[in-house]
Design an enzyme around this catalytic site. Sequence first.
Site, PDB file in Angstrom:
ATOM      1  N   ARG A 100      -0.170   5.393  -6.256  1.00  0.00           N
ATOM      2  CA  ARG A 100      -1.488   5.499  -6.893  1.00  0.00           C
ATOM      3  C   ARG A 100      -2.182   6.741  -6.355  1.00  0.00           C
ATOM      4  O   ARG A 100      -1.681   7.401  -5.451  1.00  0.00           O
ATOM      5  CB  ARG A 100      -2.332   4.268  -6.558  1.00  0.00           C
ATOM      6  CG  ARG A 100      -2.435   4.018  -5.049  1.00  0.00           C
ATOM      7  CD  ARG A 100      -3.268   2.808  -4.710  1.00  0.00           C
ATOM      8  NE  ARG A 100      -3.149   2.426  -3.314  1.00  0.00           N
ATOM      9  CZ  ARG A 100      -3.797   2.989  -2.310  1.00  0.00           C
ATOM     10  NH1 ARG A 100      -4.617   4.006  -2.550  1.00  0.00           N
ATOM     11  NH2 ARG A 100      -3.643   2.568  -1.067  1.00  0.00           N
ATOM     12  N   GLU A 133       3.570   9.604   2.395  1.00  0.00           N
ATOM     13  CA  GLU A 133       2.950   9.786   3.700  1.00  0.00           C
ATOM     14  C   GLU A 133       4.014   9.979   4.783  1.00  0.00           C
ATOM     15  O   GLU A 133       5.032   9.284   4.807  1.00  0.00           O
ATOM     16  CB  GLU A 133       2.062   8.588   4.032  1.00  0.00           C
ATOM     17  CG  GLU A 133       0.978   8.357   2.980  1.00  0.00           C
ATOM     18  CD  GLU A 133      -0.071   7.357   3.415  1.00  0.00           C
ATOM     19  OE1 GLU A 133       0.089   6.768   4.505  1.00  0.00           O
ATOM     20  OE2 GLU A 133      -1.045   7.169   2.677  1.00  0.00           O
TER      21      GLU A 133
END
Length: 492
Positions: free
Chosen positions: A125, A108
């Site tokens: 994940r 991110e």
Amino acid sequence: MRQVWSEDEFDQALQAAKRESLKSFGNDDMLVEKYLTSPRHVEVQVFCDQHDNAVYLADRDCSVQRRHQKVIEEAPAPNIAEETRRKMGETAVRAAKAIHYHGAGTVEFLLDVDGSFYFMEMNTRLQVEHPVTEMVTQQDLVEWQINVANGDALPLQQKDVLVTGHAFEARIYAEDTDNDFLPASGLLSNFSMPIENNYIRVDTGVTALDDISVFYDPMIAKLITWGENREQALAKMQSALSDCYISGVKTNLHFLYNLSVNPHFLSADLDTGFIEKHSDKLFNTSEDFQQTALLLHSIYSVLNRNEIFSSSYYSPWNDLDCLRLNQKNTQLQRVFMGGNTYDIAINTSPSKGKYSVRLSQEKVITVISARLDGDILQLDLSDKTMLCKVSESEEQYRFYTDDGAFITDKFTAISEEVNASNGVIAPLNGTVVSLIVKPNMRVSKGDVLMIVEAMKMEHSITAPDDGQVVSFHYASGDLVASGQLLLEFETF
């Protein structure tokens, strides 16, 4: 996560963030970072296998957030230079390979207005929003994850990854959007989602009559749409949201629809402060929005009533136009909306098909003609034509228009509210984290009395006035329900 704008705020913000982190993750180490005032939240889906192969599968924009949690996501991220997009993807892959990562991961970034991007975190994940990546790459990422864990090589190299079209995901929550998005709970009396096809996907784990409890995340479903471009995918999302039928608990359906038709969202003018910047349109708080909702409700009620009860068009006994000899044909309605009651007068002209709707002493709207065709309502006004889709539940009417979703209640809410004149009421379902003051300790208005946690976020319960806490009704670790009396308070 806390924003600190002055030195005086630092200590309290740090302690609150440390408590949240320790409770949620068992670690209260903190990072102090530069705060970007208008960033976008852009993330990259990466995959690495045990054979030194790694790829990135497009990117996603997750900028629209409330309480630092994502509301609606899309892939690929719009309005990004291709060179910046490539650099972000390659940077994400390098970050994953640097730690010898295997499996699915999400890197991110915060993307600044000048095109600079900054690493924020890596989630090791698949994310809640991974379906939008699956829709634009036509790859099953869960299958990828299982095969990689089994020791298989990645099925594609970077040059083979294709991105086709555009996709959106809307997170449908049981929450009160008018009360700071606090979680809601209750029984799903009805739950119906759009029919799935190549353009619409629904991920959910609930059915009608399931209980949305205070013990779990209040997400009800994920609604995903795909189109050949962003405009088509968004149009399908707008239509699909209006086809959702959920009742029994408060949801964010109307808020998601308002997001999807907002002009700034349509033009992809995005940043993480989007909701705060456009709150007046998203929450329908303006007087114009309220008057439009009252107008739609009143005309729909008249036409729907006629449609239900007028079994014979030519019989005067089944005519519901309120004909009075030597008087105006007037229908009186009482409309409930947002906890308020409105008395509406509708004058009808059967021969001309006109309606004159008096919303208040000062506001009268003339409807030149109106037509109800199934769940589609059309109103012709002097300056425009309004077309909307009507969705009706046991408790509410919802009117979906190009300007947003308008909601009215079928009846006023009557509840046995706790008398809070000498106490403080719980604003949400949650868990008591700590009691900050002791009984009989003098406090000032605004002082923090106790901390309640919900959805990994701490909420401060503050003193309503200068005074003292007489007694607490809950202790640290107790579960509390919205509307319950937390403490008794004495005002000085």
